[in-house]
Write an enzyme that holds these catalytic residues in place. Sequence first.
Site, PDB file in Angstrom:
ATOM      1  N   VAL A  19      35.250  37.448  30.926  1.00 48.69           N
ATOM      2  CA  VAL A  19      35.884  36.890  29.935  1.00 48.69           C
ATOM      3  C   VAL A  19      37.366  36.568  30.365  1.00 48.69           C
ATOM      4  O   VAL A  19      38.005  35.414  30.151  1.00 48.69           O
ATOM      5  CB  VAL A  19      35.993  37.251  28.366  1.00 48.69           C
ATOM      6  N   CYS A  20      38.251  37.525  30.742  1.00 45.94           N
ATOM      7  CA  CYS A  20      39.444  37.451  31.239  1.00 45.94           C
ATOM      8  C   CYS A  20      39.665  36.694  32.440  1.00 45.94           C
ATOM      9  O   CYS A  20      40.796  35.884  32.494  1.00 45.94           O
ATOM     10  CB  CYS A  20      40.129  38.709  31.624  1.00 45.94           C
ATOM     11  N   THR A  21      38.733  36.582  33.436  1.00 45.01           N
ATOM     12  CA  THR A  21      38.665  35.580  34.445  1.00 45.01           C
ATOM     13  C   THR A  21      38.843  34.296  34.131  1.00 45.01           C
ATOM     14  O   THR A  21      39.716  33.227  34.634  1.00 45.01           O
ATOM     15  CB  THR A  21      37.500  35.536  35.448  1.00 45.01           C
ATOM     16  N   LEU A  48      42.528  33.683  32.511  1.00 41.32           N
ATOM     17  CA  LEU A  48      43.453  33.556  33.470  1.00 41.32           C
ATOM     18  C   LEU A  48      43.318  32.219  34.480  1.00 41.32           C
ATOM     19  O   LEU A  48      44.283  31.510  34.676  1.00 41.32           O
ATOM     20  CB  LEU A  48      43.571  34.567  34.609  1.00 41.32           C
TER      21      LEU A  48
END
Length: 219
Positions: A44-46, A49
Amino acid sequence: MSLRINDTAPNFKAQTTQGSIDFHQWIGDKWAILFSHPKDFTPVCTTELGYMAKIEPEFTKRNAKLIGLSIDPVDSHTGWVKDIEETQGAKVNYPMIADTDLAVAKLYNMLPAEEAGSATGRTAATNATVRSVFIIGPDKKIKLMLTYPMTTGRNFDEILRALDSIQLTAKHKVATPANWKQGEDVIIAGSVTDEDAKKIYPAGWKAPKPYLRIVKQPQ
């Protein structure tokens, strides 16, 4: 001690993908968006960002700087940035803090102050609460805080919209209604009397209720 809106954002020194920084000096006279992540190479963070990399020019237009944070070292961040560009089609040009000793996460109440250990051996699950967004003003005061669960990707268009509102209402004595977007009508702040409002808005305003005074967005 928990942080609240209008508290001074805690200052810190840290290593980032763009070298060491003193946070308040790094902010300078701009606005700052600090957004955190529990661990590198998380799915999810990928996407988050990558999306922020795509819309960074919109923040730049608003005199705002982006800075990410994750509980892993700089060399890990560097590898992750390559994956982000490959999978999301956008290059991360903003710095990413390597919070390997958990210091910033604790300082910003994303982890308990008494939390032991470092990035080594920790998982995304043990860092699950490191999923916050802070909007910080040039005065170094916290203007907004949001925290999301790991499985829910953040809506960074909303952060941009909120920044527009915060900047507008800092300049003019107005508030923005639900779902407001740039260019739409606003509400005269409750701190402004009708007498003073007549001086500011000589053309008048719409008032379905005396406490709900609607005017065009000031420039």
